[in-house]
Enzyme design. Structure first.
Site, PDB file in Angstrom:
ATOM      1  N   VAL A  93      28.634   0.528  10.904  1.00 56.85           N
ATOM      2  CA  VAL A  93      29.640  -0.141  10.079  1.00 56.85           C
ATOM      3  C   VAL A  93      29.027  -1.017   8.994  1.00 56.85           C
ATOM      4  O   VAL A  93      29.663  -1.300   7.977  1.00 56.85           O
ATOM      5  CB  VAL A  93      30.585  -0.983  10.969  1.00 56.85           C
ATOM      6  CG1 VAL A  93      29.877  -2.203  11.527  1.00 56.85           C
ATOM      7  CG2 VAL A  93      31.824  -1.406  10.195  1.00 56.85           C
ATOM      8  N   ALA A 251      23.682  -3.041  18.284  1.00 51.45           N
ATOM      9  CA  ALA A 251      24.998  -2.415  18.098  1.00 51.45           C
ATOM     10  C   ALA A 251      25.083  -1.809  16.709  1.00 51.45           C
ATOM     11  O   ALA A 251      24.594  -2.386  15.741  1.00 51.45           O
ATOM     12  CB  ALA A 251      26.114  -3.431  18.283  1.00 51.45           C
ATOM     13  N   ASP A 252      25.700  -0.649  16.646  1.00 52.02           N
ATOM     14  CA  ASP A 252      25.999  -0.053  15.346  1.00 52.02           C
ATOM     15  C   ASP A 252      27.399  -0.418  14.880  1.00 52.02           C
ATOM     16  O   ASP A 252      27.657  -0.474  13.687  1.00 52.02           O
ATOM     17  CB  ASP A 252      25.833   1.467  15.422  1.00 52.02           C
ATOM     18  CG  ASP A 252      24.369   1.866  15.413  1.00 52.02           C
ATOM     19  OD1 ASP A 252      23.888   2.283  14.352  1.00 52.02           O
ATOM     20  OD2 ASP A 252      23.705   1.732  16.451  1.00 52.02           O
ATOM     21  N   ARG A 253      28.281  -0.659  15.838  1.00 52.93           N
ATOM     22  CA  ARG A 253      29.620  -1.138  15.487  1.00 52.93           C
ATOM     23  C   ARG A 253      30.238  -1.798  16.716  1.00 52.93           C
ATOM     24  O   ARG A 253      30.176  -1.260  17.817  1.00 52.93           O
ATOM     25  CB  ARG A 253      30.501   0.012  14.997  1.00 52.93           C
ATOM     26  CG  ARG A 253      31.874  -0.431  14.516  1.00 52.93           C
ATOM     27  CD  ARG A 253      32.679   0.726  13.909  1.00 52.93           C
ATOM     28  NE  ARG A 253      32.079   1.248  12.709  1.00 52.93           N
ATOM     29  CZ  ARG A 253      32.773   1.728  11.672  1.00 52.93           C
ATOM     30  NH1 ARG A 253      34.093   1.721  11.698  1.00 52.93           N
ATOM     31  NH2 ARG A 253      32.155   2.210  10.622  1.00 52.93           N
ATOM     32  N   ALA A 261      29.775   0.233  20.136  1.00 56.52           N
ATOM     33  CA  ALA A 261      29.117   1.521  19.905  1.00 56.52           C
ATOM     34  C   ALA A 261      27.640   1.265  19.640  1.00 56.52           C
ATOM     35  O   ALA A 261      27.284   0.503  18.742  1.00 56.52           O
ATOM     36  CB  ALA A 261      29.753   2.240  18.725  1.00 56.52           C
TER      37      ALA A 261
END
Length: 362
Positions: A93, A251-253, A261
Site C-alpha cells: 500500500v 507488513a505490506d498492508r 498482509a
C-alpha cells in the site's frame, strides 16, 4: 553499519539488485519510470517502504532533465506515471499512498497561479526526496518503540531471565534492503542490539523467494549480529524449545481493523506464536496502514509465477506437470497480533483506527 540498498542524488538513482544477493552485490541504474516499474515487479527491489521510495524517485529522475510547456502537462505526467507504478506490485500500500500524496500536491500546485511550471517541478522533486529521509527517521522511531515494547513485556512476564537480553524471531526481510535504511522489524532487532539487549535473532528462510536466507541473513552477517537461520517449517519447534521472547514481522498492508498482509508464511507463524504464548508484533510505518480497507478480506493478494516455486535459478526442483499455488502474501487476523509498532507508538489492533485518526486529525 547498515547496508545501502538505494543510492540517490538528484537526477541519479541506483538500487542494489536483491535477486543477486547474497553472492553478488551489484547496483542497477534506474533511469526512469519504466526501469522503476521493472525492478519493482521483478523484485530486484522489494519491501513496501522501499517499493514506494524507488517508485517515486524513478519518476523524479525521469522528469528532472525534462522541460514542460505547462503545469497541466507536468501534472498529467506525474499522475499517469505514478498510477502506472502502483500497478507493479499492488498489495504493497505504501506506493499507492505515496502516489496519492504526490498527485494531490501536483493538483494543488497546478491550481496555484503564483507557482510557475519550474517551481512546480522543483517542489515535486523536493517532496519525493523528503520521502527518503523521512523513511529512515520513521524506521529508527519504529525500532525504538518496538524494542521498548518487547522489553516491557519481558519485564512483566514470569521469566527468570526477565532482565537479560532477549531472543526474537523475524520473517522475510524488513531491514535496510526493504526500506530506505535501518528497517522496520529488523530495525527493532537493531535497536535491541544497540541497547545491549539482543541475545539472539532467528530468521526464517522465507520460501519460495528465500528473502530471509538471501537478504536478512546477509544483513545480519554484515552487521555481525548474533543470528541463526531456520527453515520455515521449524518455527513451531523453535518457539517450543528456544525461549523466544517475541516475534516481530513487517507488513505490506495493514487494514483498519489490524488485519495484516505480509509475506506468505506470516499467518502460520502468528498461529504458532499464539499457541506458545509468544507475543507477535507487526512493525510498520503509518504509510502501511490503509484505513480505507475495513479488514484483511478486502486486501488484494498478489499471486506470483509458478516458476518461483518449481525452480531454483535454472534448476527445476518440482515434478514437471504439478500444479502450483503461489500467493506472495497472506493475511494475519488482528486477533493474533499483540501490537502494531509504528513511528508514533505501539497500538493494539482494536485501537488502531481510532489512534491513527486522532494522530492524523482526520
Amino acid at each position: 553499519m547498515s547496508l545501502q540498498s538505494i543510492k540517490y542524488q538528484r537526477g541519479s538513482l541506483e538500487i542494489l539488485d536483491q535477486l543477486l544477493l547474497p553472492v553478488v552485490s551489484k547496483y542497477l541504474t534506474v533511469r526512469g519510470v519504466e526501469d522503476g516499474w521493472k525492478v519493482i515487479n521483478k523484485m530486484q527491489v522489494r519491501g513496501a517502504p522501499a517499493i514506494a521510495i524507488v517508485g517515486c524517485l524513478s519518476l523524479a529522475v525521469e522528469i528532472y532533465p525534462e522541460e514542460f510547456g505547462s503545469k497541466k502537462s507536468l501534472r498529467q505526467e506525474i499522475e499517469g506515471k505514478l498510477n502506472y507504478l502502483v500497478s507493479a506490485r499492488p498489495t504493497a500500500v505504501n506506493m499507492k499512498i505515496s502516489a496519492d500524496e504526490l498527485i494531490t500536491l501536483a493538483n494543488e500546485l497546478t491550481k496555484d497561479d503564483n507557482v510557475t511550471v519550474e517551481d512546480m517541478k522543483q517542489r515535486f522533486l523536493n517532496a519525493t526526496e523528503a520521502m527518503l529521509e523521512k523513511d529512515i527517521a520513521d524506521n529508527r522511531a519504529i525500532g525504538a518503540n518496538g524494542a521498548k515494547a518487547i522489553l516491557e513485556h519481558v519485564a512483566e512476564s514470569a521469566s527468570a531471565a526477565a532482565a537479560g537480553p532477549v531472543r526474537v524471531l523475524t520473517h522475510c526481510n524488513t531491514g535496510s534492503l526493504a526500506t530506505a535504511g535501518y528497517g522496520t522489524a529488523l530495525g527493532v532487532v537493531r535497536h535491541l542490539s544497540e541497547l545491549g539487549k539482543l541475545e539472539h535473532v532467528y530468521c526464517t528462510e522465507t520460501r519460495p523467494y528465500n528473502q530471509g536466507a538471501r537478504l536478512t541473513a546477509y544483513e545480519l552477517v554484515h552487521e555481525k549480529l548474533p543470528a541463526t537461520l531456520v527453515l520455515d517449517s521449524m518455527v513451531a519447534a523453535l518457539l517450543r524449545v528456544k525461549n523466544v521472547a517475541a516475534v516481530v514481522v513487517g507488513a505490506d498492508r495493514v487494514a483498519a481493523n489490524g488485519d495484516t498482509a505480509n509475506k506468505i508464511g506470516t499467518y502460520q507463524i502468528a498461529v504458532v506464536a499464539k499457541h506458545h504464548g509468544v507475543p507477535f508484533y507487526v512493525a510498520a510505518p503509518l504509510t502501511s496502514v490503509d484505513l480505507q480497507i475495513p479488514s484483511g478480506d478486502h486486501i488484494i493478494i498478489e499471486v506470483r509465477p509458478d516458476r518461483e516455486m518449481t525452480h531454483v535459478g535454472e534448476h527445476r526442483i518440482a515434478a514437471p506437470g504439478i500444479n502450483c499455488w503461489n500467493p506472495a502474501f497472506d493475511v494475519t487476523p488482528a486477533s493474533l497480533v499483540t501490537g502494531i509498532i509504528t513511528e508514533h507508538g505501539v497500538f493494539k489492533p482494536s485501537a488502531l483506527k481510532a489512534e491513527i485518526t486522532k494522530l492524523l486529525d482526520l
